[in-house]
Design a protein around this motif. Structure first.
Motif, mmCIF file in Angstrom:
data_model
loop_
_atom_site.group_PDB
_atom_site.id
_atom_site.type_symbol
_atom_site.label_atom_id
_atom_site.label_comp_id
_atom_site.label_asym_id
_atom_site.label_seq_id
_atom_site.Cartn_x
_atom_site.Cartn_y
_atom_site.Cartn_z
ATOM 1 N N GLU A 117 176.889 16.247 44.945
ATOM 2 C CA GLU A 117 177.133 15.020 45.682
ATOM 3 C C GLU A 117 178.430 14.425 45.657
ATOM 4 O O GLU A 117 178.871 13.848 46.533
ATOM 5 C CB GLU A 117 175.918 14.023 45.087
ATOM 6 C CG GLU A 117 174.592 14.402 45.447
ATOM 7 C CD GLU A 117 173.652 13.398 44.637
ATOM 8 O OE1 GLU A 117 172.846 12.767 45.458
ATOM 9 O OE2 GLU A 117 173.819 13.380 43.346
ATOM 10 N N CYS A 118 179.003 14.754 44.541
ATOM 11 C CA CYS A 118 180.459 14.446 44.208
ATOM 12 C C CYS A 118 181.281 15.437 43.848
ATOM 13 O O CYS A 118 181.076 16.227 42.817
ATOM 14 C CB CYS A 118 180.259 13.146 43.186
ATOM 15 S SG CYS A 118 182.169 12.483 42.789
ATOM 16 N N LEU A 119 182.485 15.651 44.569
ATOM 17 C CA LEU A 119 183.320 16.798 44.145
ATOM 18 C C LEU A 119 184.786 16.151 43.753
ATOM 19 O O LEU A 119 185.302 15.504 44.578
ATOM 20 C CB LEU A 119 183.390 17.943 44.924
ATOM 21 C CG LEU A 119 184.605 19.091 44.974
ATOM 22 C CD1 LEU A 119 184.378 19.752 43.703
ATOM 23 C CD2 LEU A 119 184.427 19.863 46.234
ATOM 24 N N ILE A 120 185.402 16.516 42.672
ATOM 25 C CA ILE A 120 186.601 16.286 42.418
ATOM 26 C C ILE A 120 187.579 17.342 42.382
ATOM 27 O O ILE A 120 187.187 18.270 41.446
ATOM 28 C CB ILE A 120 186.914 15.251 41.076
ATOM 29 C CG1 ILE A 120 185.870 14.166 41.180
ATOM 30 C CG2 ILE A 120 188.313 14.906 40.941
ATOM 31 C CD1 ILE A 120 185.985 13.189 40.064
ATOM 32 N N VAL A 121 188.601 17.633 43.295
ATOM 33 C CA VAL A 121 189.306 18.646 43.067
ATOM 34 C C VAL A 121 190.686 18.213 42.181
ATOM 35 O O VAL A 121 191.079 17.191 42.482
ATOM 36 C CB VAL A 121 190.005 19.009 44.424
ATOM 37 C CG1 VAL A 121 190.817 20.079 44.298
ATOM 38 C CG2 VAL A 121 188.806 19.463 45.390
ATOM 39 N N ASN A 122 191.155 18.800 41.199
ATOM 40 C CA ASN A 122 191.872 18.525 40.363
ATOM 41 C C ASN A 122 193.318 19.271 40.603
ATOM 42 O O ASN A 122 193.434 20.650 40.634
ATOM 43 C CB ASN A 122 191.358 18.872 38.797
ATOM 44 C CG ASN A 122 192.426 18.298 37.740
ATOM 45 O OD1 ASN A 122 192.141 17.196 37.242
ATOM 46 N ND2 ASN A 122 193.518 19.157 37.517
ATOM 47 N N GLY A 123 194.341 18.704 41.008
ATOM 48 C CA GLY A 123 195.628 19.400 41.192
ATOM 49 C C GLY A 123 196.370 19.652 40.186
ATOM 50 O O GLY A 123 196.178 19.478 39.089
ATOM 51 N N THR B 51 182.306 26.427 49.122
ATOM 52 C CA THR B 51 180.980 26.720 48.349
ATOM 53 C C THR B 51 180.504 25.547 47.280
ATOM 54 O O THR B 51 179.169 25.207 47.102
ATOM 55 C CB THR B 51 181.217 27.860 47.581
ATOM 56 O OG1 THR B 51 181.499 28.974 48.676
ATOM 57 C CG2 THR B 51 179.987 28.472 46.863
ATOM 58 N N VAL B 52 181.602 25.278 46.594
ATOM 59 C CA VAL B 52 181.211 24.020 45.545
ATOM 60 C C VAL B 52 180.869 22.840 46.346
ATOM 61 O O VAL B 52 179.814 22.148 45.995
ATOM 62 C CB VAL B 52 182.531 23.877 44.618
ATOM 63 C CG1 VAL B 52 182.145 22.909 43.639
ATOM 64 C CG2 VAL B 52 182.741 25.188 43.916
ATOM 65 N N ALA B 53 181.455 22.527 47.178
ATOM 66 C CA ALA B 53 181.121 21.134 47.934
ATOM 67 C C ALA B 53 179.809 21.111 48.422
ATOM 68 O O ALA B 53 179.222 19.861 48.668
ATOM 69 C CB ALA B 53 182.296 20.959 48.989
ATOM 70 N N GLN B 54 179.395 22.143 48.807
ATOM 71 C CA GLN B 54 177.896 22.197 49.532
ATOM 72 C C GLN B 54 176.748 22.084 48.443
ATOM 73 O O GLN B 54 175.759 21.692 48.728
ATOM 74 C CB GLN B 54 177.557 23.507 50.514
ATOM 75 C CG GLN B 54 178.504 23.786 51.440
ATOM 76 C CD GLN B 54 178.554 25.038 51.925
ATOM 77 O OE1 GLN B 54 177.744 25.951 51.586
ATOM 78 N NE2 GLN B 54 179.634 25.302 52.903
ATOM 79 N N GLN B 55 177.248 22.077 47.178
ATOM 80 C CA GLN B 55 176.173 22.081 46.294
ATOM 81 C C GLN B 55 175.929 20.584 45.280
ATOM 82 O O GLN B 55 175.082 20.523 44.543
ATOM 83 C CB GLN B 55 176.344 23.202 45.219
ATOM 84 C CG GLN B 55 176.432 24.571 45.579
ATOM 85 C CD GLN B 55 176.959 25.569 44.540
ATOM 86 O OE1 GLN B 55 176.479 25.701 43.439
ATOM 87 N NE2 GLN B 55 177.963 26.226 44.782
ATOM 88 N N MET C 165 178.690 13.578 51.213
ATOM 89 C CA MET C 165 179.500 14.374 50.381
ATOM 90 C C MET C 165 180.643 13.386 49.805
ATOM 91 O O MET C 165 181.462 12.880 50.760
ATOM 92 C CB MET C 165 179.925 15.679 50.633
ATOM 93 C CG MET C 165 181.056 16.225 49.877
ATOM 94 S SD MET C 165 180.231 16.786 48.419
ATOM 95 C CE MET C 165 181.740 17.539 47.354
ATOM 96 N N LEU C 166 180.760 12.971 48.633
ATOM 97 C CA LEU C 166 181.908 12.128 47.866
ATOM 98 C C LEU C 166 183.009 13.134 47.604
ATOM 99 O O LEU C 166 182.784 13.944 46.562
ATOM 100 C CB LEU C 166 181.526 11.136 47.132
ATOM 101 C CG LEU C 166 180.139 10.179 47.314
ATOM 102 C CD1 LEU C 166 179.692 9.588 46.418
ATOM 103 C CD2 LEU C 166 180.592 9.617 48.853
ATOM 104 N N GLU C 167 184.183 13.127 47.971
ATOM 105 C CA GLU C 167 185.046 14.058 47.402
ATOM 106 C C GLU C 167 186.872 13.660 47.495
ATOM 107 O O GLU C 167 187.005 12.533 48.272
ATOM 108 C CB GLU C 167 185.259 15.346 48.509
ATOM 109 C CG GLU C 167 185.404 15.217 49.587
ATOM 110 C CD GLU C 167 185.316 16.337 50.441
ATOM 111 O OE1 GLU C 167 185.319 17.493 49.957
ATOM 112 O OE2 GLU C 167 185.286 16.294 51.798
#
Length: 239
Positions: free
Chosen positions: A107-113, A101-105, A1-3
């Motif tokens: 390959e790449c997740l960006i959390v926008n602060g 929940t989102v992270a599990q779905q 997982m890329l985050e």
């Protein structure tokens, strides 16, 4: 997982443009990508639907990027008084659950602060503490349009004492032909004087909003180290 968690050191640093560009770049490189906002500001009701302005830009970049949000606020700024006025209070547990929940779905997740590490999520719980609890790499964005070199250096040196996984900083809206030595050699200046890695330098553009998605992706790939941002070797970039 890329985050990664991307936020600015000041409001109006261009976090949404950077987030959208990086997300679209990763999607173009073959990674299923999502953008998650704990809280979206400036939400508007249009044709019976609530529109989130940051997500409109992300979707403009690539409709295949999935977007998620836990809280929508009409106000452009956030603080405890806004939560009270709109009768919508953030709950860290909701944010953690939505994030997982989102992270599990994907390959790449960006959390926008929200461009403010001191933003109160709850009365005694800030965005900084949220990032620390998530244990997610942090990328800061600073715009040279509204932030001086000295402010960036001071901010980054303060970050040294924080229990955060600071992966680096992206400099946005950097003057292309500056006569200032520190601006011309900004990567060297920041890395030597703070020890923080500069992950990208985005030149100041007068027509950013007019750029086609493919042009902005090309810009991001040319002006940032996308492999360093996610700490991964990407085969397509080596071929």
């Amino acid at each position: 997982m890329l985050e990664v968690f991307i936020t600015g050191i000041k409001p109006n640093s261009g976090v949404t443009f950077i987030t959208g560009g990086i997300a679209a770049s990763m999607q173009s490189l073959g990674y299923s990508t999502a953008v998650y906002l704990p809280a979206q500001t400036g939400a508007k009701l249009k044709n019976g639907y609530i529109q989130a302005p940051d997500f409109l830009f992300v979707k403009h970049m690539d409709r295949n990027i999935m977007t998620f949000c836990s809280y929508l606020y009409k106000s452009r700024s956030l603080d405890l008084s806004v939560y009270e006025a709109e009768k919508l209070y953030m709950d860290r547990n909701v944010i953690f659950q939505d994030y997982m929940t989102v992270a599990q779905q994907f390959e790449c997740l960006i959390v926008n602060g929200h461009s403010d590490l001191s933003l109160p999520i709850e009365k005694n719980f800030t965005e900084e503490e949220l990032i620390n609890a998530m244990n997610i790499p942090l990328i800061l964005v600073a715009s040279l349009r509204n932030t001086t070199i000295d402010e960036i250096l001071e901010y980054l040196n303060k970050m040294r004492s924080k229990p955060l996984n600071l992966r680096g900083i992206i400099i946005n809206e950097c003057p292309i032909r500056s006569l200032d030595y520190d601006v011309r050699d900004i990567q060297k200046t920041i890395e030597l004087r703070t020890g923080v890695t500069v992950l990208g330098i985005i030149p100041r553009l007068s027509t950013l909003r007019g750029l086609k998605p493919e042009d902005w992706i090309e810009y991001i790939l040319a002006c940032t180290d996308i492999e360093a941002i996610f700490n991964i070797k990407i085969a397509k970039l080596s071929s």
